[in-house]
Motif scaffolding. Structure first.
Motif, PDB file in Angstrom:
ATOM      1  N   GLN A   1      99.482  11.758  36.095  1.00  0.00           N
ATOM      2  CA  GLN A   1     100.865  11.639  36.552  1.00  0.00           C
ATOM      3  C   GLN A   1     101.157  12.763  37.518  1.00  0.00           C
ATOM      4  O   GLN A   1     101.252  13.925  37.113  1.00  0.00           O
ATOM      5  CB  GLN A   1     101.826  11.697  35.360  1.00  0.00           C
ATOM      6  CG  GLN A   1     103.291  11.590  35.732  1.00  0.00           C
ATOM      7  CD  GLN A   1     103.710  10.186  36.125  1.00  0.00           C
ATOM      8  OE1 GLN A   1     103.233   9.214  35.562  1.00  0.00           O
ATOM      9  NE2 GLN A   1     104.592  10.083  37.108  1.00  0.00           N
ATOM     10  N   ALA A   2     101.317  12.424  38.784  1.00  0.00           N
ATOM     11  CA  ALA A   2     101.616  13.426  39.809  1.00  0.00           C
ATOM     12  C   ALA A   2     103.121  13.583  39.971  1.00  0.00           C
ATOM     13  O   ALA A   2     103.870  12.608  39.870  1.00  0.00           O
ATOM     14  CB  ALA A   2     100.989  13.023  41.134  1.00  0.00           C
ATOM     15  N   SER A   3     103.553  14.802  40.221  1.00  0.00           N
ATOM     16  CA  SER A   3     104.969  15.080  40.431  1.00  0.00           C
ATOM     17  C   SER A   3     105.109  16.297  41.332  1.00  0.00           C
ATOM     18  O   SER A   3     104.131  17.000  41.610  1.00  0.00           O
ATOM     19  CB  SER A   3     105.667  15.329  39.092  1.00  0.00           C
ATOM     20  OG  SER A   3     105.106  16.461  38.450  1.00  0.00           O
ATOM     21  N   GLY A   4     106.344  16.549  41.755  1.00  0.00           N
ATOM     22  CA  GLY A   4     106.628  17.740  42.534  1.00  0.00           C
ATOM     23  C   GLY A   4     106.858  17.507  44.006  1.00  0.00           C
ATOM     24  O   GLY A   4     107.186  18.439  44.744  1.00  0.00           O
TER      25      GLY A   4
ATOM     26  N   LEU B   1     102.869  20.861  43.673  1.00  0.00           N
ATOM     27  CA  LEU B   1     102.565  19.571  43.075  1.00  0.00           C
ATOM     28  C   LEU B   1     101.832  19.784  41.758  1.00  0.00           C
ATOM     29  O   LEU B   1     100.998  20.673  41.645  1.00  0.00           O
ATOM     30  CB  LEU B   1     101.698  18.725  44.005  1.00  0.00           C
ATOM     31  CG  LEU B   1     102.239  18.454  45.405  1.00  0.00           C
ATOM     32  CD1 LEU B   1     101.308  17.502  46.156  1.00  0.00           C
ATOM     33  CD2 LEU B   1     103.647  17.914  45.374  1.00  0.00           C
ATOM     34  N   SER B   2     102.173  18.954  40.790  1.00  0.00           N
ATOM     35  CA  SER B   2     101.501  19.018  39.492  1.00  0.00           C
ATOM     36  C   SER B   2     100.929  17.653  39.142  1.00  0.00           C
ATOM     37  O   SER B   2     101.497  16.625  39.498  1.00  0.00           O
ATOM     38  CB  SER B   2     102.475  19.455  38.400  1.00  0.00           C
ATOM     39  OG  SER B   2     102.874  20.785  38.590  1.00  0.00           O
ATOM     40  N   CYS B   3      99.812  17.681  38.443  1.00  0.00           N
ATOM     41  CA  CYS B   3      99.179  16.450  37.973  1.00  0.00           C
ATOM     42  C   CYS B   3      98.938  16.618  36.476  1.00  0.00           C
ATOM     43  O   CYS B   3      98.092  17.429  36.067  1.00  0.00           O
ATOM     44  CB  CYS B   3      97.871  16.212  38.714  1.00  0.00           C
ATOM     45  SG  CYS B   3      96.988  14.714  38.200  1.00  0.00           S
TER      46      CYS B   3
ATOM     47  N   THR C   1      96.828  20.377  33.107  1.00  0.00           N
ATOM     48  CA  THR C   1      97.392  19.977  34.389  1.00  0.00           C
ATOM     49  C   THR C   1      96.577  20.548  35.543  1.00  0.00           C
ATOM     50  O   THR C   1      95.872  21.551  35.397  1.00  0.00           O
ATOM     51  CB  THR C   1      98.841  20.451  34.543  1.00  0.00           C
ATOM     52  OG1 THR C   1      98.871  21.886  34.439  1.00  0.00           O
ATOM     53  CG2 THR C   1      99.745  19.859  33.491  1.00  0.00           C
TER      54      THR C   1
ATOM     55  N   THR D   1     102.753  11.141  44.913  1.00  0.00           N
ATOM     56  CA  THR D   1     104.070  11.753  45.061  1.00  0.00           C
ATOM     57  C   THR D   1     104.269  12.073  46.535  1.00  0.00           C
ATOM     58  O   THR D   1     103.366  12.591  47.200  1.00  0.00           O
ATOM     59  CB  THR D   1     104.200  13.014  44.177  1.00  0.00           C
ATOM     60  OG1 THR D   1     105.526  13.537  44.267  1.00  0.00           O
ATOM     61  CG2 THR D   1     103.209  14.095  44.549  1.00  0.00           C
TER      62      THR D   1
END
Length: 126
Positions: free
Chosen positions: A4-7, A19-21, A77, A120
């Motif tokens: 799940q990628a975010s940021g 960015l975080s995964c 992560t 993302t």
């Protein structure tokens, strides 16, 4: 296992994003994890990778000195610190994991990665 990628977000040139995964449903104790990106109308390209066995890291030339890839084993992560962002960094960023072991020089090859996050969006614009 899911990634799940975010940021992602919008930032002005020269700005920064992290960015975080997040890895769920399991852990990757071998292989490699990395980031790829795809700009509008362009093919997906390699950004950065870290190999678990020896923590060896590689970046594509255009992000060297600006981006930093790192892993957090406790939080499970993968992170991409992006500084001095440029308009040409605008793209959808994907985290990916390759569970098999490959020679380090081959790791920028997207087809070696068997797990992918959803992406993302990073937009760099004034």
């Amino acid at each position: 296992v899911q990634l799940q990628a975010s940021g992602g977000g919008s930032v002005q040139p020269g700005g920064s994003l992290i960015l975080s995964c997040a890895v769920s449903g399991g852990t990757f104790s071998s292989g490699s994890m990395g980031w790829f990106r795809q700009a509008p109308g362009k093919e997906r390209e390699f950004v950065a990778v870290v190999r678990w066995a020896d923590r060896k890291i590689r970046y594509t030339d255009s992000v060297k000195g600006r981006f930093t890839i790192s892993r957090d084993n406790v939080k499970n992560t993968l992170t991409l610190q992006m500084n001095f962002l440029r308009p040409e960094d605008t793209a959808v960023y994907y985290c990916a994991a390759a569970t098999a072991s490959f020679v380090f020089s081959a790791l920028p090859t997207a087809r070696l990665y068997n797990y992918w996050g959803q992406g993302t969006l990073v937009t760099v614009s004034s």
